[in-house]
Structures are given as structure tokens and as C-alpha cells.
Design a protein around this motif. Structure first.
Motif, PDB file in Angstrom:
ATOM      1  N   ASN A 177       0.709  -1.290  -0.087  1.00  0.00           N
ATOM      2  CA  ASN A 177       0.078   0.095   0.007  1.00  0.00           C
ATOM      3  C   ASN A 177       0.717   1.132   0.132  1.00  0.00           C
ATOM      4  OD1 ASN A 177      -2.390  -1.514  -0.027  1.00  0.00           O
ATOM      5  ND2 ASN A 177      -2.387  -1.550   2.103  1.00  0.00           N
ATOM      6  N   THR A 205       2.426   1.578  -3.509  1.00  0.00           N
ATOM      7  CA  THR A 205       1.123   2.106  -4.462  1.00  0.00           C
ATOM      8  C   THR A 205       1.176   3.736  -4.199  1.00  0.00           C
ATOM      9  OG1 THR A 205       0.199   0.048  -4.248  1.00  0.00           O
ATOM     10  CG2 THR A 205      -1.140   1.657  -5.175  1.00  0.00           C
ATOM     11  N   THR A 206       0.647   4.257  -2.793  1.00  0.00           N
ATOM     12  CA  THR A 206       0.643   5.340  -2.883  1.00  0.00           C
ATOM     13  C   THR A 206       1.931   6.224  -3.161  1.00  0.00           C
ATOM     14  OG1 THR A 206      -0.626   5.070  -0.765  1.00  0.00           O
ATOM     15  CG2 THR A 206       0.097   7.232  -0.910  1.00  0.00           C
ATOM     16  N   GLN A 259       1.610   6.037  -7.422  1.00  0.00           N
ATOM     17  CA  GLN A 259       0.492   6.137  -8.112  1.00  0.00           C
ATOM     18  C   GLN A 259       0.396   7.760  -8.864  1.00  0.00           C
ATOM     19  OE1 GLN A 259      -2.622   5.457  -5.593  1.00  0.00           O
ATOM     20  NE2 GLN A 259      -2.325   7.158  -4.285  1.00  0.00           N
ATOM     21  N   PHE A 302       1.972   6.631 -15.215  1.00  0.00           N
ATOM     22  CA  PHE A 302       0.808   5.784 -15.103  1.00  0.00           C
ATOM     23  C   PHE A 302      -0.504   6.619 -15.526  1.00  0.00           C
ATOM     24  CE2 PHE A 302       3.335   4.362 -11.564  1.00  0.00           C
ATOM     25  CZ  PHE A 302       3.427   2.852 -11.921  1.00  0.00           C
ATOM     26  N   HIS A 303      -0.295   8.002 -16.077  1.00  0.00           N
ATOM     27  CA  HIS A 303      -1.363   8.814 -16.687  1.00  0.00           C
ATOM     28  C   HIS A 303      -1.178   9.084 -18.230  1.00  0.00           C
ATOM     29  CE1 HIS A 303      -2.532   9.123 -12.464  1.00  0.00           C
ATOM     30  NE2 HIS A 303      -1.246   9.357 -12.284  1.00  0.00           N
ATOM     31  N   PRO A 331      -5.059  -0.106 -13.151  1.00  0.00           N
ATOM     32  CA  PRO A 331      -4.800   0.640 -12.042  1.00  0.00           C
ATOM     33  C   PRO A 331      -3.306   0.361 -11.347  1.00  0.00           C
ATOM     34  CG  PRO A 331      -6.828  -0.720 -11.676  1.00  0.00           C
ATOM     35  CD  PRO A 331      -6.270  -1.258 -12.902  1.00  0.00           C
ATOM     36  N   VAL A 332      -2.804   1.427 -10.734  1.00  0.00           N
ATOM     37  CA  VAL A 332      -1.516   1.313 -10.304  1.00  0.00           C
ATOM     38  C   VAL A 332      -1.332  -0.079  -9.657  1.00  0.00           C
ATOM     39  CG1 VAL A 332       0.303   2.400  -9.099  1.00  0.00           C
ATOM     40  CG2 VAL A 332      -1.186   3.574 -10.859  1.00  0.00           C
ATOM     41  N   ALA A 333      -2.241  -0.280  -8.652  1.00  0.00           N
ATOM     42  CA  ALA A 333      -2.160  -1.332  -7.655  1.00  0.00           C
ATOM     43  C   ALA A 333      -1.940  -2.667  -8.529  1.00  0.00           C
ATOM     44  CB  ALA A 333      -3.234  -1.221  -6.692  1.00  0.00           C
ATOM     45  N   GLN A 376      -0.914  -3.046 -11.412  1.00  0.00           N
ATOM     46  CA  GLN A 376       0.459  -3.041 -12.193  1.00  0.00           C
ATOM     47  C   GLN A 376       1.779  -3.280 -11.252  1.00  0.00           C
ATOM     48  OE1 GLN A 376       1.486   0.116 -15.316  1.00  0.00           O
ATOM     49  NE2 GLN A 376      -0.597   0.841 -15.240  1.00  0.00           N
ATOM     50  N   CYS A 386       3.639  -3.327 -17.746  1.00  0.00           N
ATOM     51  CA  CYS A 386       3.796  -3.067 -16.445  1.00  0.00           C
ATOM     52  C   CYS A 386       5.126  -3.143 -15.708  1.00  0.00           C
ATOM     53  CB  CYS A 386       2.817  -4.197 -15.623  1.00  0.00           C
ATOM     54  SG  CYS A 386       1.085  -4.046 -15.938  1.00  0.00           S
TER      55      CYS A 386
END
Length: 170
Positions: free
Chosen positions: A24, A27-28, A31, A36-37, A46-48, A50, A84
Motif C-alpha cells: 500500500n 502504491t501510494t 501512483q 501511469f497517466h 490501476p497502479v495497484a 501494475q 507493467c
């Protein structure tokens, strides 16, 4: 992933090689990275997801790290697996000092380091407690059987090879 993190943390750790808390935090941290955008009609995973794909791949070796198997596990194409890997690696490397560190003066890092050492001691032996940062090596094939103790270099794949393990002690 959330179900494993809550109901089966040992499964989560076995597959991704990190605790849910570390996952977590990573990921934070990554992200918001621009990789990722995009403004395409085909959105990214979603980033999590990947990050989970990346950690699954880098946390295993041999048959457990075959891209097609990771693709089947994640339910995406082999090309997506490679994307990824690339995207997460770029994000982590660019945020390296914030993502990978042990500040000897930071209380949270001290607690985490002690927790890792206790885990290593529990799973191995007291003498290995300090070696909580280890990299398990990949076999490097040899051209031919070594003349000195040659049979000791014969591996499970019926090849002669050397395998190194790096261990950093604190």
C-alpha cells in the motif's frame, strides 16, 4: 488483492513478496508518477494491479516467473505484463530515495529493520539474523563440467552452473 491482504496475508506475501502494508505504501508513493497517466481512449490498469504484476514477476524465478504464467494469473496479455514491468520500474527508480531506504536514525525504519531481522531469524537461524537484505541468485551456466568438485556444480536442470547469493548484514 484486497481479499488476500485481509483474509490470507501469507498468500499475499507469498505471491507479491511484500506485506500488504508495504504494498500500500509503494502504491501510494508511485501512483502520482506521470508514467501511469495518459490521455488515450484505452486506459491503463490501476497502479495497484501494475505493481502487483511487477512484484509477482521480480519476486519469483525459474518456472514461477514465466511471463505467460504471470499473464494467466493477472488475466492480461504478455505485452501488458512487459508494460507493467517497464512502467513500475521507471517509477520506482525515479523515486528511488523515497521508495528504497533505511534511515538509521528514523524510528519507523529501525522498527521495520528489527522486524525483518526477527523474521529472518525465525525462518532460518540466529546467525543469519543480520542478513535480512538478501538476493537469491539465478544460475549462471558453465561451458563444461568443472575439473575440481565438478558434481557439486550439477543443478536441477541437468546443467553445470554457479549460483551466487548476495547478503547485506546490518
Amino acid at each position: 488483492l484486497q481479499e488476500w491482504a485481509l483474509l490470507s496475508p501469507e498468500k499475499f506475501r507469498r505471491k507479491l513478496r511484500v506485506d500488504a502494508e508495504v504494498f500500500n505504501k509503494l502504491t501510494t508513493l508511485i501512483q502520482a508518477h506521470p508514467i501511469f497517466h495518459n490521455n488515450l481512449n484505452n486506459p491503463q490498469l490501476p497502479v495497484a494491479v501494475q505493481l502487483a504484476i511487477f512484484l509477482n514477476g521480480v519476486g519469483h524465478y525459474g518456472n514461477a516467473a514465466i511471463t505467460e504464467d504471470i499473464s494467466d494469473w493477472a488475466g492480461v496479455s504478455v505485452g501488458t505484463i512487459y508494460n507493467c514491468y517497464k512502467q513500475v520500474m521507471i517509477a520506482i527508480l525515479q523515486l528511488h530515495d523515497r521508495a528504497i531506504h533505511f534511515d538509521l536514525l528514523d524510528r519507523e525504519d529501525q522498527i521495520e529493520r528489527e522486524r525483518a531481522k526477527a523474521y529472518v531469524e525465525q525462518k532460518t537461524c540466529r546467525e543469519w539474523r543480520g542478513g535480512f537484505l538478501c538476493v537469491d541468485g539465478t544460475p549462471s551456466p558453465l561451458h563444461e563440467k568443472p575439473g575440481w568438485h565438478g558434481e557439486g556444480f550439477f543443478d536441477k536442470n541437468s546443467d553445470y552452473s554457479l549460483t551466487a547469493q548476495v547478503s547485506i548484514y546490518y
